[in-house]
Scaffold this motif. Structure first.
Motif, PDB file in Angstrom:
ATOM      1  N   CYS A 112      70.625 -26.116  -7.477  1.00  0.00           N
ATOM      2  CA  CYS A 112      71.625 -25.675  -6.502  1.00  0.00           C
ATOM      3  C   CYS A 112      72.935 -25.599  -7.290  1.00  0.00           C
ATOM      4  O   CYS A 112      73.561 -26.642  -7.540  1.00  0.00           O
ATOM      5  CB  CYS A 112      71.742 -26.641  -5.336  1.00  0.00           C
ATOM      6  SG  CYS A 112      70.345 -26.581  -4.186  1.00  0.00           S
ATOM      7  N   PRO A 113      73.349 -24.412  -7.704  1.00  0.00           N
ATOM      8  CA  PRO A 113      74.472 -24.306  -8.648  1.00  0.00           C
ATOM      9  C   PRO A 113      75.846 -24.565  -8.053  1.00  0.00           C
ATOM     10  O   PRO A 113      76.836 -24.578  -8.799  1.00  0.00           O
ATOM     11  CB  PRO A 113      74.356 -22.863  -9.157  1.00  0.00           C
ATOM     12  CG  PRO A 113      73.662 -22.127  -8.061  1.00  0.00           C
ATOM     13  CD  PRO A 113      72.726 -23.112  -7.421  1.00  0.00           C
ATOM     14  N   THR A 114      75.940 -24.759  -6.740  1.00  0.00           N
ATOM     15  CA  THR A 114      77.236 -25.052  -6.125  1.00  0.00           C
ATOM     16  C   THR A 114      77.101 -26.296  -5.245  1.00  0.00           C
ATOM     17  O   THR A 114      76.004 -26.771  -4.970  1.00  0.00           O
ATOM     18  CB  THR A 114      77.735 -23.875  -5.270  1.00  0.00           C
ATOM     19  OG1 THR A 114      76.808 -23.641  -4.197  1.00  0.00           O
ATOM     20  CG2 THR A 114      77.868 -22.608  -6.104  1.00  0.00           C
ATOM     21  N   TRP A 115      78.272 -26.793  -4.796  1.00  0.00           N
ATOM     22  CA  TRP A 115      78.280 -27.959  -3.901  1.00  0.00           C
ATOM     23  C   TRP A 115      79.480 -27.832  -2.984  1.00  0.00           C
ATOM     24  O   TRP A 115      80.567 -27.427  -3.430  1.00  0.00           O
ATOM     25  CB  TRP A 115      78.404 -29.250  -4.724  1.00  0.00           C
ATOM     26  CG  TRP A 115      78.192 -30.493  -3.902  1.00  0.00           C
ATOM     27  CD1 TRP A 115      77.036 -31.173  -3.728  1.00  0.00           C
ATOM     28  CD2 TRP A 115      79.180 -31.193  -3.129  1.00  0.00           C
ATOM     29  NE1 TRP A 115      77.213 -32.248  -2.902  1.00  0.00           N
ATOM     30  CE2 TRP A 115      78.530 -32.291  -2.519  1.00  0.00           C
ATOM     31  CE3 TRP A 115      80.547 -30.996  -2.891  1.00  0.00           C
ATOM     32  CZ2 TRP A 115      79.195 -33.177  -1.691  1.00  0.00           C
ATOM     33  CZ3 TRP A 115      81.214 -31.871  -2.058  1.00  0.00           C
ATOM     34  CH2 TRP A 115      80.537 -32.955  -1.469  1.00  0.00           C
ATOM     35  N   PRO A 116      79.391 -28.125  -1.681  1.00  0.00           N
ATOM     36  CA  PRO A 116      78.236 -28.705  -0.972  1.00  0.00           C
ATOM     37  C   PRO A 116      77.144 -27.690  -0.633  1.00  0.00           C
ATOM     38  O   PRO A 116      76.066 -28.082  -0.222  1.00  0.00           O
ATOM     39  CB  PRO A 116      78.867 -29.274   0.292  1.00  0.00           C
ATOM     40  CG  PRO A 116      80.018 -28.370   0.570  1.00  0.00           C
ATOM     41  CD  PRO A 116      80.571 -28.017  -0.791  1.00  0.00           C
ATOM     42  N   ARG A 117      77.444 -26.380  -0.785  1.00  0.00           N
ATOM     43  CA  ARG A 117      76.385 -25.405  -0.550  1.00  0.00           C
ATOM     44  C   ARG A 117      75.391 -25.433  -1.698  1.00  0.00           C
ATOM     45  O   ARG A 117      75.723 -25.809  -2.817  1.00  0.00           O
ATOM     46  CB  ARG A 117      76.986 -24.003  -0.410  1.00  0.00           C
ATOM     47  CG  ARG A 117      77.819 -23.780   0.856  1.00  0.00           C
ATOM     48  CD  ARG A 117      78.315 -22.336   0.907  1.00  0.00           C
ATOM     49  NE  ARG A 117      78.910 -22.006   2.189  1.00  0.00           N
ATOM     50  CZ  ARG A 117      80.186 -22.206   2.494  1.00  0.00           C
ATOM     51  NH1 ARG A 117      80.989 -22.741   1.585  1.00  0.00           N
ATOM     52  NH2 ARG A 117      80.644 -21.881   3.684  1.00  0.00           N
ATOM     53  N   CYS A 118      74.167 -24.996  -1.386  1.00  0.00           N
ATOM     54  CA  CYS A 118      73.160 -24.896  -2.438  1.00  0.00           C
ATOM     55  C   CYS A 118      73.436 -23.677  -3.310  1.00  0.00           C
ATOM     56  O   CYS A 118      73.342 -23.738  -4.538  1.00  0.00           O
ATOM     57  CB  CYS A 118      71.764 -24.805  -1.825  1.00  0.00           C
ATOM     58  SG  CYS A 118      70.425 -24.769  -3.035  1.00  0.00           S
ATOM     59  N   THR A 119      73.778 -22.579  -2.679  1.00  0.00           N
ATOM     60  CA  THR A 119      74.218 -21.369  -3.375  1.00  0.00           C
ATOM     61  C   THR A 119      75.586 -21.005  -2.821  1.00  0.00           C
ATOM     62  O   THR A 119      76.003 -21.533  -1.784  1.00  0.00           O
ATOM     63  CB  THR A 119      73.223 -20.209  -3.151  1.00  0.00           C
ATOM     64  OG1 THR A 119      73.171 -19.892  -1.754  1.00  0.00           O
ATOM     65  CG2 THR A 119      71.836 -20.581  -3.644  1.00  0.00           C
ATOM     66  N   PRO A 120      76.320 -20.092  -3.473  1.00  0.00           N
ATOM     67  CA  PRO A 120      77.682 -19.793  -3.005  1.00  0.00           C
ATOM     68  C   PRO A 120      77.778 -19.383  -1.546  1.00  0.00           C
ATOM     69  O   PRO A 120      78.826 -19.580  -0.912  1.00  0.00           O
ATOM     70  CB  PRO A 120      78.115 -18.639  -3.929  1.00  0.00           C
ATOM     71  CG  PRO A 120      77.342 -18.885  -5.197  1.00  0.00           C
ATOM     72  CD  PRO A 120      76.005 -19.404  -4.742  1.00  0.00           C
ATOM     73  N   ASP A 121      76.709 -18.840  -0.962  1.00  0.00           N
ATOM     74  CA  ASP A 121      76.786 -18.356   0.413  1.00  0.00           C
ATOM     75  C   ASP A 121      75.785 -19.021   1.362  1.00  0.00           C
ATOM     76  O   ASP A 121      75.553 -18.543   2.468  1.00  0.00           O
ATOM     77  CB  ASP A 121      76.592 -16.838   0.452  1.00  0.00           C
ATOM     78  CG  ASP A 121      75.307 -16.403  -0.246  1.00  0.00           C
ATOM     79  OD1 ASP A 121      74.623 -17.278  -0.802  1.00  0.00           O
ATOM     80  OD2 ASP A 121      75.005 -15.195  -0.232  1.00  0.00           O
TER      81      ASP A 121
END
Length: 328
Positions: A56-65
């Motif tokens: 999951c390359p972003t946080w708190p989202r798993c992906t940017p969107d």
């Protein structure tokens, strides 16, 4: 209205025992918190050794969107599932922590020591989740990854202390053996923590970074691994000395058993460590080694708390109304 604590099925009564806590159920929730915090520590290592650290390359989202995994051209679906699954486990750990807080708050008479220790869990879990965001934003920097593990070790210590204190009173701590033996136990606990820190440095230098883009400590892996092993020898020596001293001084059985259990776990952990070193650090053995290090830490905490006791609560305080309700 029938309460869940009156449910005929014992499993349902246990799940809702935080609403009518007894000393036994309080200790049960504290031990459950020890288990789930240890578990998420091991699964976190699983994220690293499977190369899923940036699944999951972003946080708190798993992906940017999206907060949940969706197809991403640059991320393997398996790696994304592993990392997202580990994030979901945080909610289980938080739920158990909240159950501990509710149990401590509803105990009668309420014990301030238990309430404070219980609150450390949800607060620490939230802090740990925020630190996880920092781990992702720093692209799995070995410093932030290592600190992530050590924060988990601190949470496990808080959970164990809640478990130990829930079975004691709030009187002054009294040692159960000679003063110098208890000091040896404290020195042993400190040495085990130093061993954990050294293990973090080895992990941050070794091959399992969590992702191909992650950085590593610029250290010689042979040197740091041998230093880690040297500290392990010190820990094993201190444990043997403590177990021998407890035996010679005819210390209470729980203290002697705790020291022997720690010694056994350390020997098993040492075997795993040497095997993984000579087999070029295979991923499965790394997982076992992380599990072993967590068990060594818990066993060391058990030793430390077995070397003292506290007087029970004053009889005038009376029984807990919620405990009486639970029994009824």
């Amino acid at each position: 209205m029938k309460l869940p604590t009156d449910h005929p099925h014992p499993l349902v009564r246990r799940l809702f025992s935080f609403w009518a806590p007894t000393e036994t159920s309080m200790r049960g929730w504290a031990m459950a918190s020890v288990v789930v915090n240890a578990g998420i520590t091991v699964t976190g290592a699983g994220v690293r050794v499977t190369g899923s650290g940036l699944g999951c390359p972003t946080w708190p989202r798993c992906t940017p969107d999206s907060f949940v995994p969706v197809a991403h051209p640059e991320v393997s679906p398996l790696n994304m599932a592993v990392e997202f699954g580990n994030r979901l486990l945080t909610f289980l750990v938080l739920a158990v922590g909240v159950a501990c807080v509710l149990s401590a708050l509803r105990m009668r008479p309420r014990r301030r020591s238990l309430v404070l220790l219980a609150w450390l869990q949800p607060v620490g879990i939230v802090a740990q989740a925020l630190w996880g965001g920092l781990v992702v934003s720093t692209m799995l920097n070995p410093f932030t990854v290592g600190a992530h593990f050590l924060i988990s070790s601190g949470l496990i210590a808080a959970c164990w202390m809640l478990y130990a204190r829930a079975g004691e009173g709030d009187g002054p701590a009294r040692r159960v053996t000679h003063r110098d033996i208890r000091r040896l136990g404290h020195a042993l606990l400190a040495a085990v923590f130093v061993l954990l820190v050294a293990g973090v440095v080895v992990s941050g230098t070794g091959p399992h970074s969590g992702d191909a883009m992650a950085s590593r400590f610029d250290l010689d892996i042979e040197v740091v691994a041998r230093f880690h092993a040297d500290i392990a020898y010190v820990v094993v020596g201190l444990t043997f000395a403590l177990a021998f001293a407890l035996h010679v001084n005819n210390a209470p059985r729980p203290a002697r058993r705790a020291a022997l259990a720690l010694f056994a776990v350390e020997l098993a952990q040492g075997v795993i460590g040497y095997i993984q070193y000579f087999l070029a650090v295979p991923a499965m053995l790394v997982l076992l080694h992380v599990l072993g290090s967590t068990l060594v830490w818990i066993a060391a905490l058990r030793v430390a708390t077995s070397l003292r006791t506290r007087a029970p609560e004053a009889a005038s305080a009376g029984p807990s109304p919620t405990a009486a309700h639970a029994v009824a």
